[in-house]
Write a protein that holds these residues in place. Structure first.
Motif, PDB file in Angstrom:
ATOM      1  N   TYR A  35      -0.682  -6.993 -14.181  1.00 20.58           N
ATOM      2  CA  TYR A  35      -1.015  -7.011 -12.764  1.00 20.58           C
ATOM      3  C   TYR A  35      -1.647  -8.370 -12.467  1.00 20.58           C
ATOM      4  CZ  TYR A  35      -0.424  -1.918 -12.604  1.00 20.58           C
ATOM      5  OH  TYR A  35       0.088  -0.640 -12.666  1.00 20.58           O
ATOM      6  N   LYS A  36      -1.476  -8.807 -11.221  1.00 23.95           N
ATOM      7  CA  LYS A  36      -2.012 -10.108 -10.782  1.00 23.95           C
ATOM      8  C   LYS A  36      -2.958  -9.891  -9.616  1.00 23.95           C
ATOM      9  CE  LYS A  36      -0.461 -14.505  -8.742  1.00 23.95           C
ATOM     10  NZ  LYS A  36       0.728 -15.271  -8.257  1.00 23.95           N
ATOM     11  N   GLN A  37      -4.114 -10.550  -9.664  1.00 26.97           N
ATOM     12  CA  GLN A  37      -5.061 -10.441  -8.557  1.00 26.97           C
ATOM     13  C   GLN A  37      -5.479 -11.839  -8.125  1.00 26.97           C
ATOM     14  OE1 GLN A  37      -8.879  -8.514  -9.312  1.00 26.97           O
ATOM     15  NE2 GLN A  37      -8.883  -7.685  -7.247  1.00 26.97           N
ATOM     16  N   GLN A  41      -7.971 -10.753  -2.928  1.00 24.67           N
ATOM     17  CA  GLN A  41      -6.879  -9.830  -2.610  1.00 24.67           C
ATOM     18  C   GLN A  41      -6.827  -8.687  -3.617  1.00 24.67           C
ATOM     19  OE1 GLN A  41      -3.132 -11.816  -1.904  1.00 24.67           O
ATOM     20  NE2 GLN A  41      -4.127 -13.611  -1.013  1.00 24.67           N
ATOM     21  N   GLN A  42      -5.940  -7.727  -3.359  1.00 26.70           N
ATOM     22  CA  GLN A  42      -5.866  -6.598  -4.278  1.00 26.70           C
ATOM     23  C   GLN A  42      -5.038  -6.941  -5.505  1.00 26.70           C
ATOM     24  OE1 GLN A  42      -4.331  -6.752  -1.138  1.00 26.70           O
ATOM     25  NE2 GLN A  42      -3.238  -4.825  -0.882  1.00 26.70           N
ATOM     26  N   MET A  43      -5.255  -6.141  -6.540  1.00 29.85           N
ATOM     27  CA  MET A  43      -4.461  -6.238  -7.747  1.00 29.85           C
ATOM     28  C   MET A  43      -3.033  -5.805  -7.421  1.00 29.85           C
ATOM     29  SD  MET A  43      -5.844  -4.673 -11.323  1.00 29.85           S
ATOM     30  CE  MET A  43      -7.367  -4.104 -10.636  1.00 29.85           C
ATOM     31  N   GLU A  44      -2.046  -6.582  -7.873  1.00 31.43           N
ATOM     32  CA  GLU A  44      -0.654  -6.243  -7.569  1.00 31.43           C
ATOM     33  C   GLU A  44       0.159  -6.170  -8.848  1.00 31.43           C
ATOM     34  OE1 GLU A  44       1.077  -7.582  -3.621  1.00 31.43           O
ATOM     35  OE2 GLU A  44      -0.216  -9.288  -4.114  1.00 31.43           O
ATOM     36  N   ALA A  88      -4.910 -17.040 -10.576  1.00 28.01           N
ATOM     37  CA  ALA A  88      -5.265 -15.645 -10.295  1.00 28.01           C
ATOM     38  C   ALA A  88      -5.929 -15.071 -11.542  1.00 28.01           C
ATOM     39  CB  ALA A  88      -4.017 -14.818  -9.956  1.00 28.01           C
TER      40      ALA A  88
ATOM     41  N   TYR B  90     -12.084   0.469  -6.953  1.00 32.29           N
ATOM     42  CA  TYR B  90     -10.721   0.362  -6.453  1.00 32.29           C
ATOM     43  C   TYR B  90     -10.130   1.754  -6.263  1.00 32.29           C
ATOM     44  CZ  TYR B  90     -10.579  -4.528  -8.108  1.00 32.29           C
ATOM     45  OH  TYR B  90     -10.813  -5.858  -8.329  1.00 32.29           O
ATOM     46  N   GLN B 107      -7.924  -3.162  -1.851  1.00 36.33           N
ATOM     47  CA  GLN B 107      -8.553  -4.468  -2.090  1.00 36.33           C
ATOM     48  C   GLN B 107      -9.872  -4.369  -2.831  1.00 36.33           C
ATOM     49  OE1 GLN B 107      -8.352  -6.207   1.984  1.00 36.33           O
ATOM     50  NE2 GLN B 107      -7.102  -7.766   1.005  1.00 36.33           N
TER      51      GLN B 107
END
Lengths: 113, 115
Positions: A35-37, A41-44, A88, B90, B107
Motif C-alpha cells: 500500500y502507498k500513502q 492522504q489515505q493509504m491506497e 510516500a 483508520y 484518511q
C-alpha cells in the motif's frame, strides 16, 4: 501478535535511480500486499501477490513498479526508475489466506529528490 | 469505486470523557468487511475492531462500533478515553467475497487524549 518487518524504515534517493523496499512477512503467510500513502492522504492499495504472481493491482502500480518474493525470502517492491511522485510511505502487509486479516508492517518512508 | 470518509483529521478529548470517531462509506459490493485499524507512534497499523454484520455491536479493548448499512456508517466509540488511546485511527473496508483482498482506507483520524 504476528509481526511484519520492513527494511529500511527510511530511504532517500535521487530521481531516476532504482530503489528496492524490503518486507519480511509473517512466517506462514501466503498473501502479500503493498500500500502507498502520500503525506496527508489515505493509504491506497498497490498490489496483491500470491504464489509467485501478481493477483491484483491498482492504477497506482505503474510499469516502473515490480514485486517478487524469491525463494521465500523478503517480499520486495522495486521501483525503476523512481519519480518525484513516488515519495510516500509504503506499507507492506501479509495474510494467511484470501479474506483473512492483513497484518501490516510499520512502513518505509521513501523520499525521492 | 469504493470510498471511506473520515471527516475529522484530529479529535482532541479529555481523559475520562467519551469519544466518537466518524466513518462513512460508499460501496457497490453487497457483502463487506469493515475494520478499524489503530497505529501508535512509530508502529505498524493493527486491527482494533472488525465487523461484517449489520446492526451488530462489536467491542474490543473498550472500543465499540456498530455497522449501520442504512446510514453507511461504522463509527468508533469509547465511553471513557484513556491517555494510552492517543494514536492514529483508520477506518477501512474490504469486499467479503469474490477473492478481492483490497482494503480501502479512510484518511485517518488522530485521536489526542489530554489529561
Amino acid at each position: 501478535g504476528p509481526k511484519v518487518l520492513q527494511i529500511p524504515s527510511h530511504q532517500i534517493i535521487d530521481m531516476g535511480q532504482m530503489v528496492t523496499l524490503n518486507c519480511d512477512p509473517v512466517s506462514n503467510h501466503l498473501y502479500f500486499y503493498w500500500y502507498k500513502q502520500i503525506l496527508g492522504q489515505q493509504m491506497e492499495f498497490l498490489v496483491n501477490f500470491y504464489n509467485g504472481k501478481v493477483m491484483e493491482k491498482s492504477k497506482l502500480f505503474k510499469d516502473q513498479f515490480s514485486v517478487e518474493r524469491p525463494d521465500g525470502s523478503y517480499f520486495t517492491l522495486k521501483i525503476q526508475p523512481t519519480a518525484l511522485e513516488d515519495s510516500a510511505v509504503y506499507f507492506c502487509a501479509s495474510s494467511s489466506g484470501q479474506g483473512r486479516e492483513q497484518y501490516f508492517g510499520p512502513g518505509t518512508r521513501l523520499t525521492v529528490l | 469505486g469504493d470510498s471511506v470518509t473520515q471527516t475529522e483529521g484530529l479529535v482532541t478529548v479529555t481523559e475520562g470523557l467519551p469519544v466518537k470517531l466518524n466513518c462513512t462509506y460508499q460501496t457497490t459490493y453487497l457483502t463487506i468487511a469493515f475494520f478499524w485499524y489503530v497505529q501508535y507512534l512509530n508502529e505498524a497499523p493493527q486491527v482494533l475492531l472488525k465487523s461484517s454484520t449489520d446492526n451488530k455491536r462489536t467491542e474490543h479493548q473498550g472500543f465499540h462500533a456498530t455497522l449501520h448499512k442504512s446510514s453507511s456508517s461504522f463509527h468508533l466509540q469509547k465511553s471513557s478515553a484513556q491517555l494510552s488511546d492517543s494514536a492514529l485511527y483508520y477506518c477501512a473496508l474490504r469486499p467479503a467475497t469474490g477473492g478481492n483482498n483490497k482494503l480501502t482506507f479512510g484518511q485517518g483520524t488522530v485521536l489526542s487524549v489530554i489529561p
